[in-house]
Design an enzyme around this catalytic site. Structure first.
Site, short mmCIF file in Angstrom:
data_model
loop_
_atom_site.label_atom_id
_atom_site.label_comp_id
_atom_site.label_asym_id
_atom_site.label_seq_id
_atom_site.Cartn_x
_atom_site.Cartn_y
_atom_site.Cartn_z
N ASN A 10 11.34 7.94 -13.52
CA ASN A 10 10.66 7.10 -12.53
C ASN A 10 9.15 7.37 -12.67
O ASN A 10 8.66 8.40 -12.23
CB ASN A 10 11.15 7.49 -11.12
CG ASN A 10 10.39 6.75 -10.03
OD1 ASN A 10 9.66 5.80 -10.30
ND2 ASN A 10 10.56 7.20 -8.80
N TRP A 11 8.46 6.43 -13.31
CA TRP A 11 7.04 6.65 -13.59
C TRP A 11 6.16 6.40 -12.38
O TRP A 11 4.95 6.63 -12.43
CB TRP A 11 6.60 5.75 -14.76
CG TRP A 11 7.27 6.07 -16.06
CD1 TRP A 11 8.13 7.10 -16.32
CD2 TRP A 11 7.12 5.37 -17.31
NE1 TRP A 11 8.53 7.08 -17.64
CE2 TRP A 11 7.92 6.02 -18.27
CE3 TRP A 11 6.38 4.24 -17.70
CZ2 TRP A 11 8.00 5.59 -19.60
CZ3 TRP A 11 6.48 3.82 -19.02
CH2 TRP A 11 7.27 4.49 -19.95
N LYS A 12 6.74 5.87 -11.32
CA LYS A 12 5.99 5.58 -10.08
C LYS A 12 4.74 4.76 -10.40
O LYS A 12 4.73 3.97 -11.35
CB LYS A 12 5.67 6.88 -9.33
CG LYS A 12 6.90 7.76 -9.15
CD LYS A 12 6.70 8.85 -8.14
CE LYS A 12 7.91 9.77 -8.18
NZ LYS A 12 7.95 10.71 -7.08
N HIS A 98 14.44 4.61 -2.70
CA HIS A 98 13.71 5.86 -3.00
C HIS A 98 13.06 6.36 -1.71
O HIS A 98 12.60 5.58 -0.89
CB HIS A 98 12.66 5.59 -4.08
CG HIS A 98 12.07 6.86 -4.62
ND1 HIS A 98 11.07 7.54 -3.97
CD2 HIS A 98 12.37 7.59 -5.73
CE1 HIS A 98 10.78 8.63 -4.66
NE2 HIS A 98 11.54 8.68 -5.74
N GLU A 100 10.25 7.50 -1.13
CA GLU A 100 8.88 7.00 -0.90
C GLU A 100 8.92 5.59 -0.32
O GLU A 100 8.07 5.22 0.49
CB GLU A 100 8.08 7.06 -2.21
CG GLU A 100 7.72 8.50 -2.57
CD GLU A 100 7.62 8.79 -4.06
OE1 GLU A 100 7.45 7.85 -4.85
OE2 GLU A 100 7.74 9.98 -4.43
N GLU A 170 18.57 12.85 -3.84
CA GLU A 170 17.23 13.41 -3.97
C GLU A 170 16.79 13.99 -2.62
O GLU A 170 16.33 13.24 -1.75
CB GLU A 170 16.24 12.32 -4.37
CG GLU A 170 16.55 11.65 -5.68
CD GLU A 170 15.29 11.03 -6.29
OE1 GLU A 170 14.88 11.48 -7.36
OE2 GLU A 170 14.71 10.12 -5.67
N GLY A 176 8.63 15.84 -5.95
CA GLY A 176 7.20 15.99 -6.23
C GLY A 176 6.60 17.25 -5.64
O GLY A 176 5.38 17.41 -5.60
N SER A 216 12.02 17.44 -8.49
CA SER A 216 11.38 18.50 -9.28
C SER A 216 12.27 19.04 -10.41
O SER A 216 12.29 20.25 -10.65
CB SER A 216 10.90 19.63 -8.36
OG SER A 216 9.94 19.15 -7.45
N GLY A 237 10.77 12.32 -11.86
CA GLY A 237 9.46 11.74 -11.58
C GLY A 237 8.41 12.34 -12.51
O GLY A 237 8.26 11.96 -13.67
N GLY A 238 7.69 13.33 -11.99
CA GLY A 238 6.55 13.92 -12.70
C GLY A 238 6.83 14.29 -14.15
O GLY A 238 6.04 13.98 -15.05
#
Ligand code: PEP
Length: 256
Positions: A10-12, A98, A100, A170, A176, A216, A237-238
């Site tokens: 997930n590159w956001k 998600h 977010e 999640e 994150g 994470s 993600g990151g």
């Protein structure tokens, strides 16, 4: 039949067009290292076309996913993207619910459910995200929250839709933050989510559905997490923004 692991990046709201193409090309070039694992890249909507083209140019089987979509077919929804628009760009998956989207953009279980139904109608495969906040976990609400999110989010989905749905557990406090759930915490939550799917759709569907862990995930914790019997991959993600860490997670996860 064993469940095929699925790892999605997930590159956001990160990268630019050139970097998105470059990252897709790098993942495609190394996707042979992920034999037996389904890979999906979820770039920002504006770059889906470019990333799709980069994956096709590399003759890659890496899948393409959206990060969100609207639940209506079309109309006066400024700034939004429809399921058909995603399909038009040969997108196969879409991340829905998600944390977010839930916390920053106020998406409720009801909104997420409408999106889930629309996604399936358009033949998109949802990556349906659920998870508790730290306060909910510490307040003993973990199972109640997951039960509500699963029951409300999947409402009206037919059994055949579940075969095309991936669930991503999640924990919000792990996204994150650099804090990962222990493998025991993750396994317990995944087993509970699978039991909820069994209650709603029966044991066969529950045994088949893939449940990713997200929060994470890093090369250093991937092996332990993915060794858990109910963890069928990861939503990253990151660490998905860099081909080295993304591929290392997959390689380490495959070691089991
Ligand atoms: C995510 O955004 O779904 C996620 C898991 O992010 P991170 O890996 O950065 O925690």
């Amino acid at each position: 039949m064993p469940r095929k692991k699925i790892v999605a990046g997930n590159w956001k709201m990160n990268l630019d067009r050139a970097k998105a193409r470059e990252l897709a090309g790098a993942v495609a070039a190394r996707s042979g290292e992920a034999a037996g694992v389904e890979l999906v890249l979820c770039p920002p909507a504006l770059y889906l076309d470019a990333v799709g083209a980069a994956l096709s140019a590399a003759k890659s089987s890496v899948g393409l996913g959206g990060q969100n979509m609207h639940d209506k077919a079309n109309g006066a929804f400024t700034g939004e993207v429809s399921a058909a628009m995603l399909r038009d760009l040969h997108v196969g998956y879409v991340i829905l619910g998600h944390s977010e989207r839930r916390s920053i953009f106020g998406e409720t279980d009801e909104i997420i459910n409408a999106k889930m139904l629309k996604a399936r109608e358009a033949n998109l495969k949802p990556i349906f995200c659920i998870g508790e906040t730290l306060a909910e976990r510490e307040g003993g609400q973990l199972e109640a929250v997951l039960r509500r999110q699963v029951t409300e989010g999947l409402k009206g989905l037919a059994e055949k839709d579940m075969a095309e749905t991936v669930i991503a557990y999640e924990p919000v406090w792990a996204i994150g933050t650099g804090v990962t759930a222990t493998s025991q915490q993750a396994q317990d939550a995944h087993a509970f989510v699978r039991s909820l799917v069994a209650e709603l759709y029966g044991a066969d569907t529950a045994a088949r559905i893939r449940i990713q862990y997200g929060g994470s995930v890093k090369p250093g914790n991937a092996a332990e997490l993915m060794a858990c019997p109910d963890i069928d991959g990861a939503l990253i993600g990151g660490a998905a923004l860099e081909p080295q860490s993304f591929m290392e997670i997959i390689r380490n996860g495959l070691e089991n």
